[in-house]
Design a protein around this motif. Sequence first.
Motif, PDB file in Angstrom:
ATOM      1  N   ARG A 496      12.343  31.998  68.381  1.00  0.00           N
ATOM      2  CA  ARG A 496      11.051  32.695  68.562  1.00  0.00           C
ATOM      3  C   ARG A 496      10.087  32.034  69.547  1.00  0.00           C
ATOM      4  N   THR A 530       9.950  41.806  58.530  1.00  0.00           N
ATOM      5  CA  THR A 530       8.764  41.982  59.369  1.00  0.00           C
ATOM      6  C   THR A 530       7.822  40.812  59.141  1.00  0.00           C
ATOM      7  N   THR A 531       7.299  40.250  60.215  1.00  0.00           N
ATOM      8  CA  THR A 531       6.407  39.085  60.095  1.00  0.00           C
ATOM      9  C   THR A 531       5.382  39.129  61.215  1.00  0.00           C
ATOM     10  N   HIS A 532       4.489  38.144  61.245  1.00  0.00           N
ATOM     11  CA  HIS A 532       3.531  38.071  62.335  1.00  0.00           C
ATOM     12  C   HIS A 532       4.268  37.865  63.656  1.00  0.00           C
ATOM     13  N   VAL A 533       3.768  38.482  64.706  1.00  0.00           N
ATOM     14  CA  VAL A 533       4.348  38.294  66.027  1.00  0.00           C
ATOM     15  C   VAL A 533       3.790  37.006  66.619  1.00  0.00           C
ATOM     16  N   LEU A 544       8.647  43.808  70.041  1.00  0.00           N
ATOM     17  CA  LEU A 544       7.940  43.055  69.007  1.00  0.00           C
ATOM     18  C   LEU A 544       6.593  43.682  68.668  1.00  0.00           C
ATOM     19  N   GLY A 545       5.927  44.252  69.673  1.00  0.00           N
ATOM     20  CA  GLY A 545       4.641  44.880  69.410  1.00  0.00           C
ATOM     21  C   GLY A 545       4.750  46.124  68.551  1.00  0.00           C
ATOM     22  N   SER A 547       7.772  46.730  66.250  1.00  0.00           N
ATOM     23  CA  SER A 547       8.482  46.499  64.986  1.00  0.00           C
ATOM     24  C   SER A 547       8.076  45.224  64.282  1.00  0.00           C
ATOM     25  N   SER A 548       7.548  44.236  65.016  1.00  0.00           N
ATOM     26  CA  SER A 548       7.182  42.919  64.460  1.00  0.00           C
ATOM     27  C   SER A 548       8.374  42.237  63.806  1.00  0.00           C
ATOM     28  N   LYS A 549       9.587  42.543  64.263  1.00  0.00           N
ATOM     29  CA  LYS A 549      10.791  41.913  63.722  1.00  0.00           C
ATOM     30  C   LYS A 549      11.420  41.026  64.787  1.00  0.00           C
ATOM     31  N   SER A 682      -1.381  36.045  65.001  1.00  0.00           N
ATOM     32  CA  SER A 682      -0.706  37.342  65.040  1.00  0.00           C
ATOM     33  C   SER A 682      -1.197  38.132  66.227  1.00  0.00           C
ATOM     34  N   SER A 684      -2.086  41.120  66.203  1.00  0.00           N
ATOM     35  CA  SER A 684      -3.251  41.926  65.842  1.00  0.00           C
ATOM     36  C   SER A 684      -4.517  41.157  66.087  1.00  0.00           C
TER      37      SER A 684
END
Length: 694
Positions: A496, A530-533, A544-545, A547-549, A682, A684
């Motif tokens: 990542r 799913t997690t924080h990007v 990633l923006g 699905s955040s996977k 994140s 967001s």
Amino acid sequence: MLLHVKLICLLLLAGASLAACTAGDGNDDDHQFVYSGFTGSNLTLDGAAVITRTGLLELTNGTLRQKAHAIHPAPFRLRGGSSSSSTATATATATRSFSASFVFAILCPDADACGHGIVFFVAPANHSFSGAFPSQYIGLFNGSSDGDAGNHLVGVELDTDQNNEFRDIDGNHIGVDINSLTSINSTSAGYYDDNDGGNSGDHGFHNLTLASHGEAMQVWVDYNGTAKQITVAMAPLKMAKPSKPLLSSTYDLSTVFVADEPYMVGFSSATGSFNSRHYVLGWSFAMDGPAPAIDIDKLPKLPRFAPKHKPKMVEIIPPLATATFIVALGTVSVLLIRRRMRYTELREDWEVEFGPHRFSYKDLFRATDGFKSMNLVGVGGFGRVYKGVLQSSKLEIAVKRVSHDSKQGMKEFIAEVVSIGRLQHRNLVQLLGYCRRKGELLLVYEYMANGSLDKHLYSEGDKRVLDWDPRLQIIKGIASGLLYLHEEWEKVIVHRDIKTSNVLLDSEMNSRLGDFGLARLYDRGADPLTTHVVGTIGYLAPELGRSSKATPLTDIFAFGIFILEVTCGRRPIMQVPEGEQHVLVDWVLEHWHKGSITEIVDTKLHGNYNVDEVCLVLKLGLLCSHPLSNARPNIRQVMKYLTGDMAMPELVPTHHSFHTLALMQNQGFDSYVMSYPSSTASMSAMSNNLSAQR
């Protein structure tokens, strides 16, 4: 009686005119002001800045990652003024002389852990600091605005943190900044004493520590419009201005300031990961002459700001104490020591199952010579990295000391220990062990003698330029490490955060992938959660923006950008002279379509490379960074392409010809924001920040 009334009115009008001249409204020729304390002043304040009840200008109050600005309310005209005379015309084309003086104090519990400083600045009156970042940007710029000639900003920084991004000389320096925090000239803080040197005229230099413990200092900033010279002097409080300046730079500010435009003067300050406070006690400024003297006797007093002392062992009982008191105190002491020992020996379940070798804090303290700044080899969002040598084995190590307020936290710390602690591969940085003591988190790695790859790609110093063959071997090595993570270990590990600064080089220039603080692992066949990007803008896959996977294919995207960066010697998001930003993958793709692919190879190679290998690598980089995830190869296919065991497919222009930057922006990313400090927030949160900037 009427005559008396008229006289009083005239006197009031004269007083008002004099006050307007003293404060400065941006139109008069004799602008000046002086604040000997700030009680009753009408400074323009934002961020954390306040004026205390005692008259101190408090820029920051010790809260982490905050910024502040304090600005004199009346602007000044540094260039220009309307007049028909030839003399006035000449004056209008040049920047006028100006001078400033101020008394400041930076209070920190620990001078070695203090940040980030104060900047006295001159900027356009309509300049906005809303998009500026705290920490190393000191509230002036952000990742995209730093270095922009459109800032028209000049500053003198008092910096208490060494930041490699801006090529700081040390963690206690003065610098002259023009549109950027990369200073045009800087020097360690100190002063020249006119009383030293006898009759020889050789002024003695004395060091000063900006991060003081209750000691204020005075600074003088002068610009000579005729000589085009900026000088900075400083000295302890109550000492006269030294005749020899600490810093002197020749620079024509007429190339920075815009004629006939109003300019504001003020202070900017910011904190980062350490507890510090920034104060201004007095301030003066003048155009075309020396700044008025600050009345030192009227300055407000600084607050007491001492480090919180940890509980100390009880002192030896006085000989005259009673036997009962000795027994009671001894009993309490034993109970406290036993309680502390139980906490020290505590091991959590995850440590017993996964933890590698545990080092003692004492051994790491001695290995790094007390974590002194001279052994500091890197600074990141997760803390500081120190070089050390274990006294028992003489083994060179790197110790990452995670900050108390680090965004990484215990959960990510555990993830790194659990994952990398059990990995064994020649292209992964080996975690040797860890330490936990009193809330401190320390990771111990094998030391990489040649540092991170980005230093070799972009260094303008004495580092030897990487030839093509080592670059190709580095790419193959990281691909081999990813193959182990994605397909050969017992679980799937998604790194990542693949980027050149996380690729380290050992003494033989072998590449090792490091920093597993953001890694995620899951069972084979399971669906990624799913997690924080997280990651770094420029290396983040477009999906990633949405699905955040994080999946192996998002690692492949970052690896593709990595390949292009190593081959082209350019960062993923490039700043062009026109002030715009271009995405590296789009730039490479454009040249690929034009058939001019060799024009984008790193110019420092001077054409010394194998054309077939370069074309293969660039084509692979484009394929891996394809905006559609299902069009990317997996890591095993990548290895076969690199070794020649499999022919690469042809790129389909219709599928890969739209701009990655536009796609990222549509997905909620923004290419102008680099992750801070290592993009653990994140996406967001990033989007909220961007909305605030707009």
